[in-house]
Enzyme design. Sequence first.
Site, PDB file in Angstrom:
ATOM      1  CD  GLU A  20      15.598  -4.147  51.976  1.00 38.81           C
ATOM      2  OE1 GLU A  20      15.537  -5.031  51.100  1.00 38.81           O
ATOM      3  OE2 GLU A  20      14.586  -3.690  52.551  1.00 38.81           O
TER       4      GLU A  20
ATOM      5  CE  LYS B  40      12.668  -3.057  46.093  1.00 38.18           C
ATOM      6  NZ  LYS B  40      13.655  -3.962  46.708  1.00 38.18           N
TER       7      LYS B  40
ATOM      8  CG  ASP C 200      41.652  -0.289  64.132  1.00 37.03           C
ATOM      9  OD1 ASP C 200      40.726   0.530  64.315  1.00 37.03           O
ATOM     10  OD2 ASP C 200      41.977  -0.719  63.008  1.00 37.03           O
TER      11      ASP C 200
END
Length: 233
Positions: free
Chosen positions: A175, A117, A34
């Site tokens: 989505e 979904k 990082d």
Amino acid sequence: MNKSEAKKRILQLREQIDELRHQYHVLDEPSVSDDVFDSLTRELRSLEANYPEFYDPNSPTLRVGGKPLEKFVKVPHQVPMLSLNDVFSLEELESWETRVKKLLPTGTVLSYFAELKLDGLSISLIYEDGELVRAATRGDGKVGEDVTQNAKTIEMIPLKLRGKLIPKFLEVRGEAVMSKAVLESLNKELEKNNKPLLANTRNAAAGSMRQLDPALAAQRQLDFFAFDIAQID
């Protein structure tokens, strides 16, 4: 460093950071620490500040969010962005299949593909020459809202397409969702500050995508899952 050297370094850093993000968020195989990643990002941000003439709207430094908007701009969908109907019983499913068969030639054999979904906010992503140029909500199916700045804060949405065969024009639909873990973490922080809690992941995802300040949207740590290609050229 002269202007030519700065431009070369900026382009190099953008490509390198995009690759590192891909390794981390898509492949789940980070190749640097990082600290190294943060150092490269700081260097790029500094160069872009000193050489604004090399501005790129899809620079990885803009993932954290741009300037707050005054309002969302309405944008039309070239292909209607329709919603799905719910069914709650086998009888309703069979009734739907009967209606579909009436629209097809007699004797047509149907095959199905099922998927889980995801409950969030449906958005359309448009790429031109491999670069993300617009993200929009479904809206009423014909006209949505431009949420490009917020979409750019979602790490799983590529700002530039990868590979050799890049289409001239591409519209991807999918989505924007929030995980339960992120929801719980955000609600703990909101509770500490005596602020209203987020009701559920669906409302939280939708509300996050409709923040006028992209920096706030970036804090919501949304994910994106593509499920359809609406247009390709």
